[in-house]
Motif scaffolding. Structure first.
Motif, short mmCIF file in Angstrom:
data_model
loop_
_atom_site.label_atom_id
_atom_site.label_comp_id
_atom_site.label_asym_id
_atom_site.label_seq_id
_atom_site.Cartn_x
_atom_site.Cartn_y
_atom_site.Cartn_z
N GLN A 78 15.39 4.48 -1.56
CA GLN A 78 14.56 5.41 -2.33
C GLN A 78 13.09 5.27 -1.96
N LEU A 79 12.65 4.05 -1.73
CA LEU A 79 11.26 3.83 -1.33
C LEU A 79 10.99 4.46 0.03
N ARG A 80 11.87 4.24 0.96
CA ARG A 80 11.68 4.84 2.29
C ARG A 80 11.69 6.37 2.19
N ALA A 81 12.53 6.90 1.33
CA ALA A 81 12.56 8.35 1.15
C ALA A 81 11.25 8.85 0.56
N ALA A 82 10.70 8.13 -0.42
CA ALA A 82 9.43 8.53 -1.03
C ALA A 82 8.30 8.48 -0.02
N LEU A 83 8.30 7.48 0.83
CA LEU A 83 7.29 7.41 1.89
C LEU A 83 7.43 8.60 2.83
N GLY A 84 8.66 8.94 3.18
CA GLY A 84 8.90 10.08 4.06
C GLY A 84 8.40 11.39 3.43
N GLU A 85 8.64 11.54 2.13
CA GLU A 85 8.18 12.74 1.43
C GLU A 85 6.65 12.82 1.40
N ALA A 86 6.00 11.67 1.46
CA ALA A 86 4.53 11.63 1.49
C ALA A 86 3.97 11.82 2.90
N GLY A 87 4.87 11.97 3.87
CA GLY A 87 4.43 12.21 5.24
C GLY A 87 4.34 10.99 6.11
N VAL A 88 4.83 9.85 5.59
CA VAL A 88 4.81 8.61 6.36
C VAL A 88 5.99 8.62 7.33
N LYS A 89 5.68 8.40 8.59
CA LYS A 89 6.71 8.47 9.65
C LYS A 89 6.98 7.06 10.17
N MET A 110 -3.56 13.07 4.90
CA MET A 110 -2.56 12.31 5.66
C MET A 110 -2.63 10.84 5.25
N ILE A 111 -1.47 10.25 5.02
CA ILE A 111 -1.40 8.84 4.65
C ILE A 111 -1.59 7.97 5.89
N LYS A 112 -2.54 7.05 5.78
CA LYS A 112 -2.82 6.13 6.88
C LYS A 112 -2.58 4.67 6.49
N ASN A 113 -2.56 4.41 5.19
CA ASN A 113 -2.47 3.02 4.72
C ASN A 113 -1.46 2.91 3.58
N ILE A 114 -0.69 1.84 3.61
CA ILE A 114 0.28 1.57 2.55
C ILE A 114 -0.19 0.32 1.82
N ILE A 115 -0.28 0.44 0.50
CA ILE A 115 -0.76 -0.65 -0.35
C ILE A 115 0.44 -1.21 -1.13
N PHE A 116 0.68 -2.49 -1.00
CA PHE A 116 1.81 -3.13 -1.66
C PHE A 116 1.36 -4.04 -2.80
N ASP A 117 2.10 -3.98 -3.90
CA ASP A 117 2.09 -5.05 -4.88
C ASP A 117 2.89 -6.22 -4.29
N MET A 118 2.79 -7.38 -4.92
CA MET A 118 3.54 -8.54 -4.42
C MET A 118 4.78 -8.83 -5.26
N GLY A 119 4.61 -9.29 -6.51
CA GLY A 119 5.74 -9.64 -7.34
C GLY A 119 6.60 -8.44 -7.68
N GLY A 120 7.90 -8.54 -7.40
CA GLY A 120 8.80 -7.42 -7.65
C GLY A 120 8.91 -6.45 -6.50
N VAL A 121 8.04 -6.61 -5.50
CA VAL A 121 8.05 -5.72 -4.34
C VAL A 121 8.26 -6.52 -3.04
N LEU A 122 7.42 -7.50 -2.81
CA LEU A 122 7.57 -8.37 -1.64
C LEU A 122 8.37 -9.63 -1.96
N ILE A 123 8.28 -10.08 -3.21
CA ILE A 123 8.98 -11.28 -3.65
C ILE A 123 9.65 -11.03 -5.00
N ASP A 124 10.64 -11.85 -5.32
CA ASP A 124 11.44 -11.62 -6.52
C ASP A 124 10.80 -12.30 -7.73
N TYR A 125 9.81 -11.61 -8.30
CA TYR A 125 9.17 -12.08 -9.53
C TYR A 125 10.02 -11.63 -10.71
N ASP A 126 10.74 -12.57 -11.30
CA ASP A 126 11.68 -12.26 -12.38
C ASP A 126 11.65 -13.40 -13.39
N PRO A 127 10.67 -13.40 -14.29
CA PRO A 127 10.53 -14.51 -15.24
C PRO A 127 11.78 -14.78 -16.06
#
Length: 202
Positions: free
Chosen positions: A190-201, A1-18
């Motif tokens: 698509q990200l929310r759908a992938a989380l749902g498929e992994a069992g994240v509610k 069961m998934i209990k924790n979500i791990i995020f990258d920062m650039g490109g995910v939380l902020i717009d890292y686009d050199p």
């Protein structure tokens, strides 16, 4: 069961686009030089690894940069964060995950100035912890940085789900037993759908 979500920062939380940043700030030829010598260079990766300072980078590349561009290039080497605005849609996702009881952590290739700048990224105020590559002199997708995350926060890889915008980093996570999803900015559904498929509610 998934209990924790791990995020990258650039490109995910902020717009890292050199490429965007270089095109906005410099003419075509200079933009290419800045990308090659700074923003897409091995020196930038070394900065994220914590093995070189911005001043040392500028000392190495200053003769390759057009003189009129050097002040702005020096600014970028020291602080790119003003050119990386936060994404509202991933902030909302982080908020929803926290409200649903999930642990939320950051695993980012980033230099130590992250700690001076993180207050400008609203989502980070909701996070349970951070692993910044420069602190460990490691970079994703090296397996040791994922293991450092698990060790520091007492996490089990099979209970974690990793979100990054680079496939090699997702592959690195998989190699140590952590599922993940390669995120492309704007594709939050698509990200929310992938989380749902992994069992994240959420």
């Amino acid at each position: 069961m998934i209990k924790n979500i791990i995020f990258d920062m650039g490109g995910v939380l902020i717009d890292y686009d050199p490429e965007r940043v270089a095109a906005e700030l410099f003419d075509g030829e200079t933009a290419e030089i800045v990308l090659k010598k700074l923003l897409r260079s091995d020196l930038w990766a070394m900065k994220d690894r914590g093995t070189i300072t911005p001043d040392e980078i500028i000392e190495r590349i200053k003769d390759d940069i057009p003189p009129e561009a050097l002040p702005k290039v020096t600014e970028l080497a020291n602080n790119l964060y003003p050119y990386m605005p936060p994404f509202e849609d991933t902030y909302e996702l982080v908020r929803d995950l926290k409200s649903s009881g999930y642990g939320v952590y950051l695993l980012s290739n980033a230099s130590m100035d992250f700690y001076e700048r993180k207050s400008g990224i609203p989502a980070l105020a909701l996070f349970d912890g951070y692993i910044i590559s420069a602190e460990y002199h490691l970079l994703k997708p090296e397996k040791e940085i994922y293991l450092a995350l698990f060790d520091k926060f007492g996490l089990k890889p099979e209970e974690c789900f990793f979100i990054d915008d680079v496939q090699a980093n997702i592959d690195g996570a998989a190699a140590v037993g952590m599922r993940g999803f390669r995120y492309s900015k704007g594709h939050i559904a698509q990200l929310r759908a992938a989380l749902g498929e992994a069992g994240v509610k959420i």
